[in-house]
Each structure stands twice: as structure tokens, then as C-alpha cells.
Motif scaffolding. Structure first.
Motif, PDB file in Angstrom:
ATOM      1  N   PHE A   1      -3.761   0.692   5.738  1.00  0.00           N
ATOM      2  CA  PHE A   1      -4.294  -0.484   6.457  1.00  0.00           C
ATOM      3  C   PHE A   1      -4.126  -0.291   7.959  1.00  0.00           C
ATOM      4  O   PHE A   1      -3.039   0.053   8.436  1.00  0.00           O
ATOM      5  CB  PHE A   1      -3.565  -1.757   6.023  1.00  0.00           C
ATOM      6  CG  PHE A   1      -4.021  -2.275   4.693  1.00  0.00           C
ATOM      7  CD1 PHE A   1      -5.130  -3.099   4.595  1.00  0.00           C
ATOM      8  CD2 PHE A   1      -3.348  -1.908   3.533  1.00  0.00           C
ATOM      9  CE1 PHE A   1      -5.557  -3.563   3.355  1.00  0.00           C
ATOM     10  CE2 PHE A   1      -3.778  -2.380   2.295  1.00  0.00           C
ATOM     11  CZ  PHE A   1      -4.881  -3.214   2.205  1.00  0.00           C
TER      12      PHE A   1
ATOM     13  N   SER B   1      -5.374  -0.244  -6.229  1.00  0.00           N
ATOM     14  CA  SER B   1      -5.707  -1.657  -6.456  1.00  0.00           C
ATOM     15  C   SER B   1      -4.536  -2.621  -6.237  1.00  0.00           C
ATOM     16  O   SER B   1      -4.687  -3.826  -6.438  1.00  0.00           O
ATOM     17  CB  SER B   1      -6.294  -1.886  -7.860  1.00  0.00           C
ATOM     18  OG  SER B   1      -5.282  -1.985  -8.833  1.00  0.00           O
ATOM     19  N   LEU B   2      -3.389  -2.127  -5.808  1.00  0.00           N
ATOM     20  CA  LEU B   2      -2.225  -3.005  -5.652  1.00  0.00           C
ATOM     21  C   LEU B   2      -2.437  -4.096  -4.605  1.00  0.00           C
ATOM     22  O   LEU B   2      -1.855  -5.171  -4.694  1.00  0.00           O
ATOM     23  CB  LEU B   2      -0.995  -2.172  -5.268  1.00  0.00           C
ATOM     24  CG  LEU B   2      -0.425  -1.270  -6.355  1.00  0.00           C
ATOM     25  CD1 LEU B   2       0.702  -0.414  -5.785  1.00  0.00           C
ATOM     26  CD2 LEU B   2       0.084  -2.110  -7.525  1.00  0.00           C
TER      27      LEU B   2
ATOM     28  N   CYS C   1       0.836  -1.206   0.000  1.00  0.00           N
ATOM     29  CA  CYS C   1       0.000   0.000   0.000  1.00  0.00           C
ATOM     30  C   CYS C   1       0.872   1.259   0.000  1.00  0.00           C
ATOM     31  O   CYS C   1       1.632   1.493   0.944  1.00  0.00           O
ATOM     32  CB  CYS C   1      -0.928   0.002   1.210  1.00  0.00           C
ATOM     33  SG  CYS C   1      -2.030   1.436   1.204  1.00  0.00           S
TER      34      CYS C   1
ATOM     35  N   ILE D   1      -6.170   5.460  -2.036  1.00  0.00           N
ATOM     36  CA  ILE D   1      -6.136   6.187  -3.311  1.00  0.00           C
ATOM     37  C   ILE D   1      -6.562   5.303  -4.487  1.00  0.00           C
ATOM     38  O   ILE D   1      -6.313   5.631  -5.654  1.00  0.00           O
ATOM     39  CB  ILE D   1      -4.737   6.783  -3.584  1.00  0.00           C
ATOM     40  CG1 ILE D   1      -3.661   5.689  -3.603  1.00  0.00           C
ATOM     41  CG2 ILE D   1      -4.416   7.866  -2.559  1.00  0.00           C
ATOM     42  CD1 ILE D   1      -2.299   6.163  -4.105  1.00  0.00           C
TER      43      ILE D   1
END
Ligand code: SF4
Ligand code: F3S
Length: 106
Positions: free
Chosen positions: A25, A43-44, A20, A40
């Protein structure tokens, strides 16, 4: 925002936190929550989760939509986690067990 859903509960593999870029998280006792004010939408984290527990808000399965509010409520209450840590010893046994929300510790 992206949303952590039911299958993270009691699995909490934490692979997601390493990728992230904005450290959004937050760690609770047996679940991680994404702060929707910080995410943001890169999607990683999605492919990193061995439990396939992370969804884009717009892709949430209908039976997981309540986790949008759960992430928003809990993330601000919990500390940020940025480094992977060992999963619970019985994480693999809980992976795929449905409807773990009653087991979520706050
Ligand atoms: Fe972090 Fe990107 Fe996942 Fe949002 S989508 S929680 S910014 S890794
Ligand atoms: Fe949970 Fe998956 Fe991250 S199980 S802690 S969302 S890697």
C-alpha cells in the motif's frame, strides 16, 4: 492484483495496510494505492476496509475498472505505508459518497 477504488478517496482509514504481508500500500494525500507489481493476491485487506473500497481486479464493478490504472500509476509515485494512522476527521462523512475521483489529490 487487488485494487483500491473510489470510496477510499477522502476516507483513507488505513486499516488495510496493517494486514498486507508484502507492504504494497502506497499513501497519497487522500487515497491509498496498491502496487500491482507487488500485490500477491492474498485478499487479506478486503475485509479490513471499513469503506469496502478494495476489490480483486476480476471482481471490480464496471464503474470502478478505471481504478486499476489509477492504482498502477500512483502507487510507484507514493511512499509505502505499513502502520495504521488516524483517518481524516471527516472520513465518516465521505464514506459512501459516490464519484469522488475529481477530489483525488496527487
Ligand atoms: Fe496486500 Fe494481500 Fe491486499 Fe494484495 S491482496 S494489497 S498482498 S493485503
Ligand atoms: Fe482506503 Fe479502506 Fe485502506 S478506506 S486506506 S482502502 S482501509
Amino acid at each position: 492484483t487487488y485494487v483500491v477504488t473510489d470510496n477510499c478517496i477522502k476516507c483513507k482509514y488505513t486499516d488495510c495496510v496493517e494486514v498486507c504481508p508484502v507492504d504494497c500500500f502506497h499513501e497519497g494525500p487522500n487515497f491509498l494505492a496498491i502496487d500491482p507489481e507487488e500485490c500477491i493476491d492474498c485478499s487479506l485487506c478486503v475485509p479490513e476496509c471499513p469503506a469496502e473500497a478494495i476489490y480483486a481486479e476480476e471482481d471490480l464493478p464496471p464503474d470502478q475498472e478505471h481504478f486499476l490504472a489509477i492504482n498502477a500509476e500512483l502507487a510507484p509515485q507514493w511512499p509505502v505505508l505499513t502502520e495504521k494512522k488516524p483517518a481524516p476527521a471527516d472520513a465518516d462523512e465521505w464514506n459512501g459518497v459516490p464519484d469522488k475521483l475529481p477530489l483525488l489529490e496527487r
